[in-house]
Design a protein around this motif. Sequence first.
Motif, PDB file in Angstrom:
ATOM      1  N   ALA A 111       0.615  -1.423  -0.190  1.00 14.74           N
ATOM      2  CA  ALA A 111      -0.022   0.054   0.051  1.00 14.74           C
ATOM      3  C   ALA A 111       0.775   1.230  -0.018  1.00 14.74           C
ATOM      4  O   ALA A 111       0.579   2.225  -0.699  1.00 14.74           O
ATOM      5  CB  ALA A 111      -0.949  -0.168   1.249  1.00 14.74           C
ATOM      6  N   GLY A 113       4.331   1.850  -0.598  1.00 11.10           N
ATOM      7  CA  GLY A 113       5.009   1.918  -1.783  1.00 11.10           C
ATOM      8  C   GLY A 113       4.209   2.341  -3.068  1.00 11.10           C
ATOM      9  O   GLY A 113       4.793   3.187  -3.768  1.00 11.10           O
ATOM     10  N   ARG A 133       8.226 -10.024  -3.914  1.00 12.95           N
ATOM     11  CA  ARG A 133       7.345 -10.834  -4.382  1.00 12.95           C
ATOM     12  C   ARG A 133       6.976 -10.533  -6.023  1.00 12.95           C
ATOM     13  O   ARG A 133       7.281  -9.895  -6.495  1.00 12.95           O
ATOM     14  CB  ARG A 133       5.878 -10.550  -3.479  1.00 12.95           C
ATOM     15  CG  ARG A 133       6.060 -10.566  -2.014  1.00 12.95           C
ATOM     16  CD  ARG A 133       4.768 -10.666  -1.364  1.00 12.95           C
ATOM     17  NE  ARG A 133       4.227 -12.140  -1.617  1.00 12.95           N
ATOM     18  CZ  ARG A 133       4.648 -13.206  -1.073  1.00 12.95           C
ATOM     19  NH1 ARG A 133       5.508 -13.101  -0.121  1.00 12.95           N
ATOM     20  NH2 ARG A 133       3.988 -14.255  -1.376  1.00 12.95           N
ATOM     21  N   GLY A 138       1.641  -6.278  -1.818  1.00 11.70           N
ATOM     22  CA  GLY A 138       1.861  -6.237  -0.373  1.00 11.70           C
ATOM     23  C   GLY A 138       1.021  -6.890   0.277  1.00 11.70           C
ATOM     24  O   GLY A 138      -0.008  -7.645  -0.228  1.00 11.70           O
ATOM     25  N   TYR A 140      -1.649  -6.262   2.647  1.00 16.70           N
ATOM     26  CA  TYR A 140      -2.989  -5.951   2.766  1.00 16.70           C
ATOM     27  C   TYR A 140      -3.716  -6.515   1.538  1.00 16.70           C
ATOM     28  O   TYR A 140      -4.940  -6.953   1.443  1.00 16.70           O
ATOM     29  CB  TYR A 140      -3.041  -4.347   3.106  1.00 16.70           C
ATOM     30  CG  TYR A 140      -4.468  -3.914   3.157  1.00 16.70           C
ATOM     31  CD1 TYR A 140      -5.358  -4.412   4.379  1.00 16.70           C
ATOM     32  CD2 TYR A 140      -5.115  -3.038   2.279  1.00 16.70           C
ATOM     33  CE1 TYR A 140      -6.729  -3.927   4.280  1.00 16.70           C
ATOM     34  CE2 TYR A 140      -6.561  -2.731   2.209  1.00 16.70           C
ATOM     35  CZ  TYR A 140      -7.415  -3.249   3.493  1.00 16.70           C
ATOM     36  OH  TYR A 140      -8.482  -2.623   3.290  1.00 16.70           O
ATOM     37  N   LYS A 142      -2.910  -8.240  -0.898  1.00 19.25           N
ATOM     38  CA  LYS A 142      -2.510  -9.710  -1.490  1.00 19.25           C
ATOM     39  C   LYS A 142      -3.016 -10.155  -2.669  1.00 19.25           C
ATOM     40  O   LYS A 142      -4.166 -10.196  -2.778  1.00 19.25           O
ATOM     41  CB  LYS A 142      -2.804 -10.620  -0.467  1.00 19.25           C
ATOM     42  CG  LYS A 142      -1.680 -10.795   0.854  1.00 19.25           C
ATOM     43  CD  LYS A 142      -1.819 -11.964   1.472  1.00 19.25           C
ATOM     44  CE  LYS A 142      -0.962 -12.194   2.493  1.00 19.25           C
ATOM     45  NZ  LYS A 142      -1.420 -11.653   3.733  1.00 19.25           N
ATOM     46  N   GLN A 155     -11.474  -5.910  -1.271  1.00 14.72           N
ATOM     47  CA  GLN A 155     -10.093  -5.386  -0.963  1.00 14.72           C
ATOM     48  C   GLN A 155      -8.929  -5.851  -1.689  1.00 14.72           C
ATOM     49  O   GLN A 155      -8.095  -5.294  -2.303  1.00 14.72           O
ATOM     50  CB  GLN A 155      -9.644  -6.483   0.573  1.00 14.72           C
ATOM     51  CG  GLN A 155      -8.303  -6.008   1.097  1.00 14.72           C
ATOM     52  CD  GLN A 155      -8.149  -6.745   2.586  1.00 14.72           C
ATOM     53  OE1 GLN A 155      -9.343  -6.870   3.241  1.00 14.72           O
ATOM     54  NE2 GLN A 155      -6.939  -6.930   2.848  1.00 14.72           N
ATOM     55  N   GLU A 178      14.648  -8.968  -5.027  1.00 12.59           N
ATOM     56  CA  GLU A 178      14.959  -8.749  -3.715  1.00 12.59           C
ATOM     57  C   GLU A 178      16.116  -7.802  -3.471  1.00 12.59           C
ATOM     58  O   GLU A 178      17.190  -7.995  -3.926  1.00 12.59           O
ATOM     59  CB  GLU A 178      15.492  -9.809  -3.187  1.00 12.59           C
ATOM     60  CG  GLU A 178      15.428 -10.348  -1.909  1.00 12.59           C
ATOM     61  CD  GLU A 178      15.173 -11.668  -1.213  1.00 12.59           C
ATOM     62  OE1 GLU A 178      14.129 -11.899  -0.601  1.00 12.59           O
ATOM     63  OE2 GLU A 178      16.228 -12.482  -1.323  1.00 12.59           O
ATOM     64  N   ALA A 207       9.838   1.185   2.029  1.00 13.90           N
ATOM     65  CA  ALA A 207       8.284   0.773   2.353  1.00 13.90           C
ATOM     66  C   ALA A 207       8.284  -0.873   2.288  1.00 13.90           C
ATOM     67  O   ALA A 207       7.428  -1.349   1.612  1.00 13.90           O
ATOM     68  CB  ALA A 207       7.359   1.220   1.091  1.00 13.90           C
ATOM     69  N   GLY A 209       7.147  -2.776   4.885  1.00 13.65           N
ATOM     70  CA  GLY A 209       6.121  -3.548   5.586  1.00 13.65           C
ATOM     71  C   GLY A 209       6.639  -4.076   6.856  1.00 13.65           C
ATOM     72  O   GLY A 209       7.786  -3.996   7.157  1.00 13.65           O
ATOM     73  N   GLU A 212       5.259 -11.364  10.621  1.00  9.33           N
ATOM     74  CA  GLU A 212       4.583 -11.417  11.729  1.00  9.33           C
ATOM     75  C   GLU A 212       5.163 -11.879  12.900  1.00  9.33           C
ATOM     76  O   GLU A 212       6.206 -12.427  12.904  1.00  9.33           O
ATOM     77  CB  GLU A 212       3.677 -12.663  11.432  1.00  9.33           C
ATOM     78  CG  GLU A 212       2.678 -12.139  10.536  1.00  9.33           C
ATOM     79  CD  GLU A 212       1.585 -13.189   9.783  1.00  9.33           C
ATOM     80  OE1 GLU A 212       2.005 -13.997   8.945  1.00  9.33           O
ATOM     81  OE2 GLU A 212       0.669 -13.558  10.446  1.00  9.33           O
ATOM     82  N   PHE A 354       2.986  -7.753  15.148  1.00  7.01           N
ATOM     83  CA  PHE A 354       4.099  -7.741  13.876  1.00  7.01           C
ATOM     84  C   PHE A 354       5.317  -7.110  14.244  1.00  7.01           C
ATOM     85  O   PHE A 354       5.398  -6.253  15.118  1.00  7.01           O
ATOM     86  CB  PHE A 354       3.276  -6.732  12.935  1.00  7.01           C
ATOM     87  CG  PHE A 354       2.002  -7.329  12.203  1.00  7.01           C
ATOM     88  CD1 PHE A 354       1.791  -8.008  11.291  1.00  7.01           C
ATOM     89  CD2 PHE A 354       0.788  -7.097  13.081  1.00  7.01           C
ATOM     90  CE1 PHE A 354       0.626  -8.459  10.858  1.00  7.01           C
ATOM     91  CE2 PHE A 354      -0.359  -7.434  12.752  1.00  7.01           C
ATOM     92  CZ  PHE A 354      -0.524  -8.284  11.538  1.00  7.01           C
ATOM     93  N   GLN A 357      10.052  -4.537   9.143  1.00  5.28           N
ATOM     94  CA  GLN A 357      11.269  -5.075   8.394  1.00  5.28           C
ATOM     95  C   GLN A 357      11.901  -3.608   8.208  1.00  5.28           C
ATOM     96  O   GLN A 357      11.674  -2.812   7.427  1.00  5.28           O
ATOM     97  CB  GLN A 357      10.605  -5.439   6.955  1.00  5.28           C
ATOM     98  CG  GLN A 357       9.613  -6.469   6.927  1.00  5.28           C
ATOM     99  CD  GLN A 357       9.993  -7.728   6.204  1.00  5.28           C
ATOM    100  OE1 GLN A 357      10.885  -8.367   6.240  1.00  5.28           O
ATOM    101  NE2 GLN A 357       9.093  -8.047   4.985  1.00  5.28           N
ATOM    102  N   ALA A 404      -2.789  -0.356   6.473  1.00  8.05           N
ATOM    103  CA  ALA A 404      -2.945  -0.002   5.222  1.00  8.05           C
ATOM    104  C   ALA A 404      -3.311   1.357   4.623  1.00  8.05           C
ATOM    105  O   ALA A 404      -2.745   1.780   3.991  1.00  8.05           O
ATOM    106  CB  ALA A 404      -3.641  -1.122   4.351  1.00  8.05           C
ATOM    107  N   ALA A 407      -0.418   3.916   5.651  1.00  7.29           N
ATOM    108  CA  ALA A 407       0.576   3.410   4.662  1.00  7.29           C
ATOM    109  C   ALA A 407       0.363   4.209   3.475  1.00  7.29           C
ATOM    110  O   ALA A 407       1.147   4.887   3.034  1.00  7.29           O
ATOM    111  CB  ALA A 407       0.673   1.909   4.700  1.00  7.29           C
ATOM    112  N   ILE A 532      20.729  -8.343   3.659  1.00  6.50           N
ATOM    113  CA  ILE A 532      19.614  -8.042   4.421  1.00  6.50           C
ATOM    114  C   ILE A 532      18.814  -9.483   4.336  1.00  6.50           C
ATOM    115  O   ILE A 532      17.970  -9.633   5.293  1.00  6.50           O
ATOM    116  CB  ILE A 532      18.872  -6.861   3.562  1.00  6.50           C
ATOM    117  CG1 ILE A 532      19.313  -5.626   3.665  1.00  6.50           C
ATOM    118  CG2 ILE A 532      17.197  -6.781   4.132  1.00  6.50           C
ATOM    119  CD1 ILE A 532      19.106  -4.518   2.763  1.00  6.50           C
TER     120      ILE A 532
END
Lengths: 554, 375
Positions: A111, A113, A133, A138, A140, A142, A155, A178, A207, A209, A212, A354, A357, A404, A407, A532
């Motif tokens: 959301a 980025g 990914r 992201g 929220y 997905k 959503q 990545e 951004a 995120g 968990e 949460f 990162q 989100a 964000a 990282i």
Amino acid sequence: MSKTVRFTFDGEPQTATGSVSVAAALTGAGHTRLRRTDGDSARGMFCGIGVCQDCLVTIDGRPNRRACMTLLEDGMTVETQAARAPLSGPAPPRLKAERLSPDVLIIGGGAAGLAAGIAARAEGAEVLLLDERKVAGGQYFKQPARADAPAMDPQQADGAALVARARESGVTIVAGAEVWGAFDGPEIMASTATHVYVLTPRALIVATGAYERPIMIPGWTLPGVMTVGAAQTLWRSYGVLPGKRVAIFGNGPLCAQVALELSKGGAEIAVLGETAAPGWTQPRAVAAMALSNRALAAKGAGMLAGLRRRGIAVTWRAKPLAIEQTGAGLTVAYQAGKRHRQVTVDAVCLNFGFQPQNEILRLLGTAMRFDARFGQLRPDRSAVMETSVPGVYAVGDCCGLGGAHAAMVEGRIAGRAAAGGSGPTDKESAELSGHRRFQDALWQVYAADEPPGIEHATPETLICRCEEVTCAKLDDALKAGGSDIGAIKRATRIGMGRCQGRYCAPVLAAYLAGKQGRPLEDLSFFAPQVPIKPVDIATVAATEALLETPPADG
Amino acid sequence: MAEAIDLLIVGGGITGQSAALTAAGAGARVAIVDMAQNVGSHANAGSLHVQMQSRFLRLNPHLAENVESSLPLYLAAVAEWDVLDEALGGVELTREGGLMLAEGADQMAFLREKAEREAKKGLAVDILERPELERIAPYLGPNIVGAEICRDEGKVNPLIANRKMNARLSALGVRHIADRIIGIEAGDGKPAAIGQARHKAAHILIAAAWGTEALTRSLGLRLPTPPEPLHMNITEAGEYAIKHLVQHAERSITLKQFRSGQVVIGGGWPARQNGVESTPRVRGDSLLGNVALAAAIAPGIAGLRVLRTWAGVNTPVDGKATIGPVRPGARVSLSLPGDAGYTLGPIVGRSAAEQILGLPSQIDPTPFAPNRWYD
Ligand SMILES: Cc1cc2nc3c(=O)[nH]c(=O)nc-3n(C[C@H](O)[C@H](O)[C@H](O)COP(=O)(O)OP(=O)(O)OC[C@H]3O[C@@H](n4cnc5c(N)ncnc54)[C@H](O)[C@@H]3O)c2cc1C
Ligand SMILES: Cc1cc2nc3c(=O)[nH]c(=O)nc-3n(C[C@H](O)[C@H](O)[C@H](O)COP(=O)(O)OP(=O)(O)OC[C@H]3O[C@@H](n4cnc5c(N)ncnc54)[C@H](O)[C@@H]3O)c2cc1C
Ligand code: FES
């Protein structure tokens, strides 16, 4: 039409439908055991988002591939990953090396980025957005892995629209990219399956995120035990259920939401255990939540009503105590209020908050402050989301949980500023404080009696899942005089494994601080270091070609 | 009042700890005072070096004689590690030898000449041609034409060694004092180390690596110990296949594998440091260059991923150890390994402690006396 994909797992022919991750395909085929540890335990998919490194498999002879981050391809040979892969794998593929200097580089296509990208483009900046990914959107939003899949609900539809808007506005989105290196400058290093990049942007927006927070109890590392988000990704992105019969334990609204989604998908929710007390015991906080954002509060109430309609009762004040693999499945012993209960299921999903990162931010040396309420570090930021390092902005959940909607507003503000545009409008400031009030009230409603620390962990509980370090071993090291977190790490190997301390560091830092009566701060955590995320040697070697001066070979 | 101290050691790295082990083992009351900053012993890679490191020779051609004359000390140092391995109950020590690789005829010629010089000093060295090398190191790349093997070399796991050393010293009653020492008083009476507190002892041993220079200036020495910030990389675990300590005849690299299966890549690539006492930071170019070089000489490791990098401080000095009292009869002594400090630390620390306590010495310390540093 979804097509059938053929692959093998440990030599057995398997099939999967459509565009799925290797982890989803294996879960769908009933295989949850993906790798062996050094201590010869079985492990499987846990986080589902590339963080835990417990889903490693050997793919077409190449070891140490993350099943959750790799899309299944026709004809793939997938094998259980041995604890120690042989040093005789096939030669890695050739990677193309590129050096780029965009006006604005955004890391993370959630959301925050995406909103930042759109705003920066509107100011005319050239924008490059990287996300590890395969599909942007992201946590929220997905998105389904298959581009032509219909949205599951509003959503997901909103997410698809946001991604489309970003693309149309001219944001260059590189998915499957990545970021593994961050150095002063900032100089960012990233890789995809085919390319390696060195990036020196004029402005950087982080951004990335959150991931968990689990609960550390005996059995939390068993195959079939996963985070709630991992189960959600299986279902929302790949249309695969984590199991037929599922138990969900955790703290916060994500657990209820995913219970409802999985139930609609056909899973039986055997237990939905929430740590907090029921909302009706805190009418004030509930009212505050409703006042700050009527729509979101209504969405939450609707979710609980949906659960009731499907016959799923929330077990409040619930806490899992131990998970065991039995003949019938995974048996969870848990506490429900003052009573002890037990349930046997195919999959156990855990979410106890949460963890931001923030590795890239910490590496770049941005000033951080510890937020005791949420147990996490947050970067200091200006009104335009700039960190203490000029030209480095931070937005969304990597700055600490904000949700989100906040964000997106943060992303818009930072995107515009990073491109040289104006500061936040009054409307944006008002929106942002509204969202923050909502989050604040939300987490008062969900306030748990105790954070998921290890103060009461049993001696055999694994604190470091990678290096298989138990609570007993940690306590021994403390008794032997280890004081700072670095000394404990060297003495026990806690935090030296593949997840790079992402799960153990926060609990360990809190545990040490508690024992020593010190407040938590940036130095309480492991020192940030590159990479990282674990990075292929072949990726590093390919990136070396981009060095502008010959190597500083002493 | 605290109990009187026979020996106060400034610096709790492997050198100071080894001195403490010897002294406490002989019954002395020992304390270590340390500021826990830039501890080379916590950053090092556990290579047990014996043969002359090409990197050091290339960077410091004028010090070649120092290194060559120290070779017998290196042999004593690895023998001392055998003793420590036994005494501490196993530190994953292996002595399967070290390879120095050559990529062409000129490098082979260099290694041949080097091996001849080393053999004269008692090292067990041989030249291996490609077929023989391939048999013992199948993970090597096709460009490698041969190697020098030094059978005295090996490796330890420094994490295990440090942990077991700490435990042993505690069991022996060695006290640990956290303090930053800013000066040494060496009058006629008992010397004292001055920090937040005054720490008096019958004898003081400085084992402070990079911190030595500042502490010895007032003792009439000009002993430069500039810190050398260095870079390391470590991978996830793979099958244990790299049994040797691997180096290169011309490039900076050490490559080896811990028993736990992790490949450790280093060899002296620079890190960034702002000021003697600041913590060094990893440099991107060192990470890229160091790992790319490792992948080029040992393509077998390409299936592993780099998990972590770190930077630490080395104290190479002049390529020769410094051991002994600052002046004959003085009650302040030095123990400074020079290059390859983790290899040399145990023998240097032991030897310094033996001199202080008047114990028979394992080695002749005369060539390493501090007199070459008199101002
Ligand atoms: C597992 C999970 C599930 C959630 N589900 C819900 C939900 O159902 N409902 C809800 O209201 N809220 C949910 N939340 C919270 C909500 O998703 C967040 O508030 C919101 O997504 C924040 O947006 P963001 O852009 O900050 O981060 P995210 O949406 O998490 O996006 C961050 C992106 O950065 C990428 N990234 C991270 N590190 C790197 C790197 N090194 N290199 C490249 N890319 C990187 C990630 O792949 C990710 O796509 C969830 C959070 C998590 C962690
Ligand atoms: C990345 C890296 C890799 C290396 N790899 C190897 C290897 O593979 N093999 C090898 O043989 N060597 C290696 N070395 C070198 C080796 O680590 C060091 O030379 C060795 O550890 C030195 O040990 P020491 O006890 O003399 O000093 P150190 O371990 O550096 O300890 C010095 C101590 O003195 C303390 N101190 C300093 N000044 C003061 C003061 N004023 N007051 C109080 N305390 C003070 C410090 O806090 C520190 O604890 C490596 C070095 C680095 C940096
Ligand atoms: S499940 Fe794949 S990395 Fe965690």
